[in-house]
Design a protein around this motif. Structure first.
Motif, mmCIF file in Angstrom:
data_model
loop_
_atom_site.group_PDB
_atom_site.id
_atom_site.type_symbol
_atom_site.label_atom_id
_atom_site.label_comp_id
_atom_site.label_asym_id
_atom_site.label_seq_id
_atom_site.Cartn_x
_atom_site.Cartn_y
_atom_site.Cartn_z
ATOM 1 N N VAL A 1 0.855 -1.192 0.000
ATOM 2 C CA VAL A 1 0.000 0.000 0.000
ATOM 3 C C VAL A 1 0.886 1.235 0.000
ATOM 4 O O VAL A 1 1.797 1.358 0.819
ATOM 5 C CB VAL A 1 -0.924 0.016 1.240
ATOM 6 N N ILE A 2 0.635 2.140 -0.934
ATOM 7 C CA ILE A 2 1.407 3.375 -1.032
ATOM 8 C C ILE A 2 0.745 4.433 -0.170
ATOM 9 O O ILE A 2 -0.413 4.808 -0.394
ATOM 10 C CB ILE A 2 1.498 3.869 -2.495
ATOM 11 N N ASP B 1 2.037 -4.558 3.557
ATOM 12 C CA ASP B 1 3.076 -3.603 3.922
ATOM 13 C C ASP B 1 2.703 -2.219 3.409
ATOM 14 O O ASP B 1 2.059 -2.090 2.363
ATOM 15 C CB ASP B 1 4.433 -4.011 3.335
ATOM 16 N N VAL B 2 3.095 -1.205 4.143
ATOM 17 C CA VAL B 2 2.827 0.183 3.745
ATOM 18 C C VAL B 2 4.148 0.853 3.407
ATOM 19 O O VAL B 2 5.082 0.827 4.213
ATOM 20 C CB VAL B 2 2.119 0.963 4.872
ATOM 21 N N LEU B 3 4.230 1.427 2.225
ATOM 22 C CA LEU B 3 5.435 2.133 1.787
ATOM 23 C C LEU B 3 5.266 3.623 1.991
ATOM 24 O O LEU B 3 4.324 4.230 1.471
ATOM 25 C CB LEU B 3 5.726 1.829 0.311
ATOM 26 N N LEU C 1 -1.899 1.418 12.219
ATOM 27 C CA LEU C 1 -3.148 1.081 11.549
ATOM 28 C C LEU C 1 -3.348 -0.425 11.500
ATOM 29 O O LEU C 1 -2.416 -1.184 11.229
ATOM 30 C CB LEU C 1 -3.163 1.663 10.132
ATOM 31 N N ALA C 2 -4.566 -0.863 11.740
ATOM 32 C CA ALA C 2 -4.885 -2.287 11.780
ATOM 33 C C ALA C 2 -4.608 -2.957 10.438
ATOM 34 O O ALA C 2 -4.936 -2.416 9.380
ATOM 35 C CB ALA C 2 -6.344 -2.485 12.176
ATOM 36 N N GLY C 3 -4.010 -4.130 10.505
ATOM 37 C CA GLY C 3 -3.749 -4.913 9.302
ATOM 38 C C GLY C 3 -2.369 -4.736 8.717
ATOM 39 O O GLY C 3 -1.962 -5.494 7.835
ATOM 40 N N VAL C 4 -1.621 -3.737 9.191
ATOM 41 C CA VAL C 4 -0.291 -3.478 8.642
ATOM 42 C C VAL C 4 0.715 -4.486 9.202
ATOM 43 O O VAL C 4 0.833 -4.653 10.419
ATOM 44 C CB VAL C 4 0.172 -2.040 8.974
ATOM 45 N N SER C 5 1.427 -5.159 8.308
ATOM 46 C CA SER C 5 2.453 -6.114 8.725
ATOM 47 C C SER C 5 3.780 -5.423 8.972
ATOM 48 O O SER C 5 4.504 -5.748 9.909
ATOM 49 C CB SER C 5 2.630 -7.199 7.650
ATOM 50 N N CYS C 6 4.097 -4.467 8.110
ATOM 51 C CA CYS C 6 5.371 -3.754 8.221
ATOM 52 C C CYS C 6 5.264 -2.429 7.480
ATOM 53 O O CYS C 6 4.549 -2.327 6.478
ATOM 54 C CB CYS C 6 6.496 -4.611 7.621
ATOM 55 N N VAL C 7 5.955 -1.428 7.989
ATOM 56 C CA VAL C 7 6.044 -0.140 7.306
ATOM 57 C C VAL C 7 7.432 -0.014 6.693
ATOM 58 O O VAL C 7 8.439 -0.207 7.373
ATOM 59 C CB VAL C 7 5.787 1.033 8.278
ATOM 60 N N LEU C 8 7.457 0.274 5.404
ATOM 61 C CA LEU C 8 8.717 0.432 4.692
ATOM 62 C C LEU C 8 9.006 1.917 4.526
ATOM 63 O O LEU C 8 8.237 2.639 3.891
ATOM 64 C CB LEU C 8 8.642 -0.255 3.323
ATOM 65 N N ALA D 1 3.251 -1.870 14.187
ATOM 66 C CA ALA D 1 4.011 -2.804 13.358
ATOM 67 C C ALA D 1 5.454 -2.312 13.241
ATOM 68 O O ALA D 1 5.731 -1.131 13.481
ATOM 69 C CB ALA D 1 3.374 -2.893 11.977
ATOM 70 N N PRO D 2 6.381 -3.188 12.877
ATOM 71 C CA PRO D 2 7.776 -2.746 12.732
ATOM 72 C C PRO D 2 7.953 -1.790 11.559
ATOM 73 O O PRO D 2 7.194 -1.830 10.585
ATOM 74 C CB PRO D 2 8.534 -4.056 12.501
ATOM 75 N N VAL D 3 8.951 -0.936 11.675
ATOM 76 C CA VAL D 3 9.307 0.001 10.599
ATOM 77 C C VAL D 3 10.698 -0.360 10.103
ATOM 78 O O VAL D 3 11.635 -0.461 10.893
ATOM 79 C CB VAL D 3 9.287 1.460 11.097
ATOM 80 N N GLU D 4 10.816 -0.576 8.810
ATOM 81 C CA GLU D 4 12.096 -0.956 8.213
ATOM 82 C C GLU D 4 12.498 0.061 7.143
ATOM 83 O O GLU D 4 11.651 0.539 6.381
ATOM 84 C CB GLU D 4 12.021 -2.346 7.581
#
Length: 316
Positions: A6-7, A35-37, A56-63, A167-170
């Motif tokens: 998701v952008i 994942d959210v970019l 936000l609910a459902g987010v596995s990871c933030v890029l 969620a984790p942020v990478e």
């Protein structure tokens, strides 16, 4: 199980509310991971936006894609980076806002993938519904097997997801050559003292019947009393009463507020296409036969120059 990218849309300090609605659409895909970019520049509030996205609910990871060239959200600059990062994903989704409509078709072109616009319903991982003919017909679109799905989500058709444990942020980086033919010059924007039109829970719009730009103060006064965003019909924009970033409708902004007040708007089909998902529609028009009354939940046949000041006076 699909992986969805998701952008995120943001202004450098705050995540746009449309991103939470895109996540609702992504969740309907039954994805293995979402994942959210977040693209931007370090030191510009990017970490704050990433934190908001991670909750936000459902987010596995933030890029987090931090790069100096991302200071301004130019589609020509962001698209090559997103296409590179999206290599391991089955779906790439963004909001059907000005930002998303500009960006996602470029991403689809770079990925040699079909672009699906204005997704309003998910029928399956590769099958969607979208409105056509100003919302008077619904088209079912199927993306061929073996191709990525790149699409914009009609945010008015979805409710924002809730919150979760962060969620984790990478940090990520894209191995993509950026174009040199496009550069950011300046941003000109009107005053931001009212809620964002596309995410506001209340909207007051004026039409050609308002008569002039000066008379639009009536619309602004009512909007301020209600704590609402201010919008306009295409006719009012074309007449030069207000700037085009206030336009609501098929060729403007699609809105889905809990309350939509249409003042001096006749109800052209392209305008109705932009408000079809509104909760309660209130119309004020002196023409009892105006098409707007066919969709309005509450209709007031009256002169707006008498009705609106009376409403403003009556409101606390």
């Amino acid at each position: 199980m699909a992986k969805v990218l998701v952008i995120a849309e943001h202004d450098g300090a705050k995540l746009n509310a449309g991103t939470a609605k895109v996540l609702a659409c992504a969740g309907a895909l039954g994805a293995q991971a979402i994942d959210v970019l977040v693209c931007g520049t370090d030191g510009s509030g990017l970490d704050t936006v990433c934190t908001q996205a991670a909750a936000l609910a459902g987010v596995s990871c933030v890029l987090k894609n931090a790069r100096a060239e991302n200071a301004a959200p130019l589609a020509a600059v962001l698209a090559p980076q997103i296409a590179d990062i999206a290599a391991g994903y089955d779906h790439v989704l963004g909001p059907s806002t000005t930002f998303g409509k500009d960006l996602l078709p470029r991403v689809a072109g770079l990925l040699c993938a079909p672009a699906v616009s204005d997704i309003m319903t998910v029928l399956g991982p590769r099958q969607f519904e979208r409105p056509i003919y100003a919302g008077n017909a619904i088209l079912t679109v199927t993306v061929p097997d073996g191709s990525k799905v790149v699409g914009t989500v009609r945010v008015a058709s979805y409710k924002a997801v809730g919150e979760q444990a962060p969620a984790p942020v990478e940090a990520v980086s894209a191995n993509a050559a950026l174009p040199t033919h496009t550069r950011f010059v300046e941003l000109r924007a009107g005053a931001k003292d009212r809620p964002d039109l596309q995410s506001a829970s209340k909207v007051v719009s004026g039409g050609r019947g308002v008569g002039s730009g000066e008379n639009f103060r009536l619309i602004f006064e009512l909007a301020d009393k209600l704590g609402a965003a201010a919008g306009a019909s295409r006719a009012a924009v074309d007449a030069g009463f207000v700037p085009n970033d206030m336009q609501v409708g098929q060729t403007g902004k699609v809105v889905a507020p809990e309350l939509y007040v249409a003042v001096g708007i006749s109800g052209a089909i392209q305008h109705l296409a932009g408000i079809k998902d509104a909760g309660t529609i209130v119309a004020v028009n002196k023409d009892a036969d105006a098409p707007i009354f066919e969709v309005a939940d509450i209709g007031l046949v009256a002169d707006l120059f008498e009705a609106v000041p009376a409403l403003v006076k009556a409101l606390p």
